[in-house]
Design a protein around this motif. Structure first.
Motif, mmCIF file in Angstrom:
data_model
loop_
_atom_site.group_PDB
_atom_site.id
_atom_site.type_symbol
_atom_site.label_atom_id
_atom_site.label_comp_id
_atom_site.label_asym_id
_atom_site.label_seq_id
_atom_site.Cartn_x
_atom_site.Cartn_y
_atom_site.Cartn_z
ATOM 1 N N SER A 131 44.624 33.327 45.174
ATOM 2 C CA SER A 131 45.989 33.287 45.938
ATOM 3 C C SER A 131 45.889 32.130 46.880
ATOM 4 O O SER A 131 46.954 31.577 47.145
ATOM 5 N N LEU B 49 59.415 52.808 45.075
ATOM 6 C CA LEU B 49 58.848 52.179 43.699
ATOM 7 C C LEU B 49 59.927 52.947 42.644
ATOM 8 O O LEU B 49 60.699 52.283 41.887
ATOM 9 N N ASP C 41 34.764 39.885 42.068
ATOM 10 C CA ASP C 41 35.013 40.867 43.152
ATOM 11 C C ASP C 41 36.530 40.313 43.939
ATOM 12 O O ASP C 41 36.942 39.298 43.416
ATOM 13 N N GLU D 43 50.040 57.812 49.715
ATOM 14 C CA GLU D 43 49.946 57.686 48.112
ATOM 15 C C GLU D 43 48.454 58.191 47.905
ATOM 16 O O GLU D 43 47.418 57.403 48.267
HETATM 17 P P1 NAD Z 1 43.793 46.933 45.027
HETATM 18 O O1 NAD Z 1 44.923 46.219 45.979
HETATM 19 O O2 NAD Z 1 42.713 47.500 45.835
HETATM 20 O O3 NAD Z 1 43.141 45.834 44.063
HETATM 21 C C1 NAD Z 1 43.981 45.104 43.113
HETATM 22 C C2 NAD Z 1 43.475 43.922 42.785
HETATM 23 O O4 NAD Z 1 43.499 43.014 43.937
HETATM 24 C C3 NAD Z 1 41.816 43.936 42.263
HETATM 25 O O5 NAD Z 1 41.927 43.086 41.194
HETATM 26 C C4 NAD Z 1 41.354 43.207 43.457
HETATM 27 O O6 NAD Z 1 40.067 42.668 43.126
HETATM 28 C C5 NAD Z 1 42.238 42.341 44.048
HETATM 29 N N1 NAD Z 1 42.025 42.006 45.584
HETATM 30 C C6 NAD Z 1 41.508 42.825 46.357
HETATM 31 N N2 NAD Z 1 41.531 42.318 47.534
HETATM 32 C C7 NAD Z 1 42.104 40.993 47.359
HETATM 33 C C8 NAD Z 1 42.670 39.988 48.433
HETATM 34 N N3 NAD Z 1 42.347 39.844 49.399
HETATM 35 N N4 NAD Z 1 43.147 38.879 47.570
HETATM 36 C C9 NAD Z 1 43.606 38.828 46.454
HETATM 37 N N5 NAD Z 1 43.116 40.050 45.527
HETATM 38 C C10 NAD Z 1 42.457 40.996 46.074
HETATM 39 O O7 NAD Z 1 44.515 47.977 44.114
HETATM 40 P P2 NAD Z 1 43.731 49.010 43.291
HETATM 41 O O8 NAD Z 1 43.083 50.032 44.229
HETATM 42 O O9 NAD Z 1 43.093 48.358 42.068
HETATM 43 O O10 NAD Z 1 45.055 49.702 42.480
HETATM 44 C C11 NAD Z 1 45.520 50.962 43.162
HETATM 45 C C12 NAD Z 1 47.013 50.440 43.898
HETATM 46 O O11 NAD Z 1 47.779 49.924 42.841
HETATM 47 C C13 NAD Z 1 47.946 51.571 44.101
HETATM 48 O O12 NAD Z 1 48.323 51.591 45.399
HETATM 49 C C14 NAD Z 1 48.978 51.632 43.071
HETATM 50 O O13 NAD Z 1 50.072 52.356 43.389
HETATM 51 C C15 NAD Z 1 49.175 50.172 42.699
HETATM 52 N N6 NAD Z 1 49.691 50.013 41.537
HETATM 53 C C16 NAD Z 1 50.905 49.515 41.453
HETATM 54 C C17 NAD Z 1 51.719 49.288 40.259
HETATM 55 C C18 NAD Z 1 52.872 48.537 40.346
HETATM 56 O O14 NAD Z 1 53.413 48.104 39.138
HETATM 57 N N7 NAD Z 1 53.714 48.745 41.348
HETATM 58 C C19 NAD Z 1 50.868 49.296 39.192
HETATM 59 C C20 NAD Z 1 49.599 50.133 39.033
HETATM 60 C C21 NAD Z 1 49.179 50.420 40.399
#
Ligand code: NAD
Length: 476
Positions: free
Chosen positions: A210, A403, A202, A375
């Motif tokens: 991190s 972006l 999770d 977004e």
């Molecule tokens: P999210 O930030 O909720 O999760 C991304 C990842 O981070 C998951 O694997 C999650 O488990 C992990 N995570 C969550 N909390 C964390 C923490 N405190 N420390 C470290 N890791 C943690 O994003 P999402 O909902 O999975 O994806 C959607 C978002 O991603 C949208 O905002 C979209 O624009 C962005 N996105 C950006 C790109 C890009 O290249 N710029 C590409 C795809 C998606």
């Protein structure tokens, strides 16, 4: 190999299960399709230890040898493409065409990334001294990925990290871990043990990555909010970070375009992957002269698009990937309705099974409404009217995001001038979502830090090392 079950993590080249599991849900049916392992902290330590142990031998390989591995990865992924596509549709929701795009792109990415190089730069080679800049691998890289393009976005990290000589521990989103776990499994006998470790869990596991002292860099794709947390967590050990985050991309349609000809492309610019794309067109600015015509053509085209279970024939758009996102988009729609928004299409979410949001197009809502500022990451598109180029550029740039963006015009010189004034990492002109392993992809402002792809992206997986060497002369 069984792609319908037996999901295990890959640590030191071996299959690893976990005491705890995460239920993975098919967003079209809301059925639990599998249990994925949920790694504990000791298992992350094991993965980092495996990557650390594998690092010296991997880094000592020649660049050519590592390139060879990337090609072998491409061959193996290609051999499993059909199975991975099916699994991708089941866990992510995207229809077959979208799964095919993602897997085909993944294979191309392996082969094209292998063409990149990290030559030694010689900045002085005089009679007295030679100064060289080398680019050395960092060590163990931690990678954290989202749920919209689980395979492709994982490979965008794995390939350059490994090519540059690093080893990796990668964590997929808890919503879509299955294809990534299978990717780890199919590559177990392609890569040396420990070079690529895949752990699932999770959000807490992302945090542990991190802060982990054994990891030298974190490369993250996800939301801006989580990206900020990753940067904060990474600061304790001064990890290098690459953050690819959210966007609120503007598409600017100038008055000389043919509304009918452009409608289909504009539709897919916004709604590809049910708009769960970081660089989807999320604000569509249309010149007042052609606003009504473009809106009409867009709605007409949108009526021909079928939303449904991506595993069924003839479906163009799948569901939103998870309940959390589904509720977020529904909340945004409720807010738009409460503000008196005019829906040209959609807006009502029917009761039923699956996280389905109908394609929704909103007529010229106020610039400061939530549906414009936030977004959506779901199939909801505001159409916005503009009269003047300077005005629309100001409105497009009036966001914390930076972006991507797009400009649509027959006058390509004019479009280019507009593009140059957008504060974003990528701007497309008269097309959209063309990515290249040889072109930078980077977010400006709060859309990210650092670069993916190309020589510049490869450098992000290295430390610079300068060697200053005084030449030995006869007299010395
Ligand atoms: P999210 O930030 O909720 O999760 C991304 C990842 O981070 C998951 O694997 C999650 O488990 C992990 N995570 C969550 N909390 C964390 C923490 N405190 N420390 C470290 N890791 C943690 O994003 P999402 O909902 O999975 O994806 C959607 C978002 O991603 C949208 O905002 C979209 O624009 C962005 N996105 C950006 C790109 C890009 O290249 N710029 C590409 C795809 C998606």
């Amino acid at each position: 190999m069984n792609f319908d079950g037996g999901y295990t993590m890959t640590i030191a080249g071996k299959a690893v299960e976990a005491a705890e599991t995460i239920a993975v849900i098919n967003p079209a049916t809301e059925e639990v399709i599998a249990q994925a392992p949920s790694a504990n902290r000791y298992q992350l330590d094991d993965a980092v230890a495996a990557a650390t142990a594998a690092f010296p031998a991997w880094a000592a390989l020649t660049f050519a040898a590592r390139r060879h591995y990337l090609h072998a990865m491409a061959d193996r992924i290609e051999a499993c493409k059909e199975d991975l596509m099916r699994l991708l549709t089941r866990e992510q929701g995207k229809p077959r065409a979208g799964a095919d795009w993602e897997m085909t792109g993944s294979i191309i990415w392996c082969r094209e990334t292998a063409k990149l190089d990290l030559p030694v730069e010689v900045v002085e080679d005089s009679d007295v001294r030679r100064i060289e800049i080398r680019h050395t691998p960092i060590g163990v890289v931690g990678a954290i990925t989202p749920w919209n393009y689980p395979v492709l976005l994982a490979l965008w990290k794995i390939l350059p990290a490994l090519l540059a000589g690093n080893t990796m521990v990668l964590k997929p989103s808890p919503y879509t871990p299955l294809t990534t776990l299978k990717l780890g499994e199919i590559l177990r006998d392609v890569l040396p043990a420990g070079v690529l470790n895949i752990v699932s869990g999770d959000n807490e596991l992302g945090k542990w990555i991190s802060v982990h002292p054994g990891i030298g860099k974190v490369t993250f794709t996800g939301s801006t909010e989580t990206g900020k947390r990753v940067m904060e967590s990474a600061s304790g050990t001064l990890k290098r970070v690459t953050l690819e985050l959210g966007g609120n991309d503007a598409a600017i349609v100038l008055p000389d375009v043919d509304p009918k000809a452009v409608a289909k492309e504009l539709f897919w610019a916004a709604f590809q992957n049910s708009a769960q794309l970081c660089v989807a067109a999320k604000r569509l600015y249309i010149h007042a002269e052609i606003y009504d015509a473009v809106a009409r053509e867009l709605v007409d085209y949108a009526r021909t698009v079928r939303t449904g279970d991506g595993s069924q024939q003839g479906i163009d758009l799948g569901p939103v990937q998870n309940r959390m996102q589904f509720e977020k988009v529904k909340d945004l729609l409720a807010d738009a309705r409460a503000q008196g928004a005019k829906f040209l299409l959609g807006g009502d979410v029917p009761d039923g099974t699956g996280y389905f949001i109908p394609v929704t197009i909103i007529d010229n809502p106020p610039e400061d409404s939530r549906v414009v500022v936030e977004e959506a990451f779901g199939p909801v598109l505001p159409l916005l009217k503009f009269d003047d180029i300077d005005e629309v550029i100001g409105r497009a740039n009036n966001t914390v995001f930076g972006l991507g963006g797009s400009v649509w015009s027959r006058d390509t010189e004019m479009a280019r001038k507009v593009a140059e004034r957008l504060e974003t990492g990528t701007v497309w002109i008269n097309e959209i979502h063309i990515f290249s392993p040889h072109a930078t992809f980077a977010g400006h402002k709060q859309s990210g830090i650092g670069i993916e792809h190309s020589h510049h992206g490869l450098l992000e997986f290295t430390n610079a090392q300068t060697i200053v060497m005084k030449k030995v002369t006869e007299a010395a």
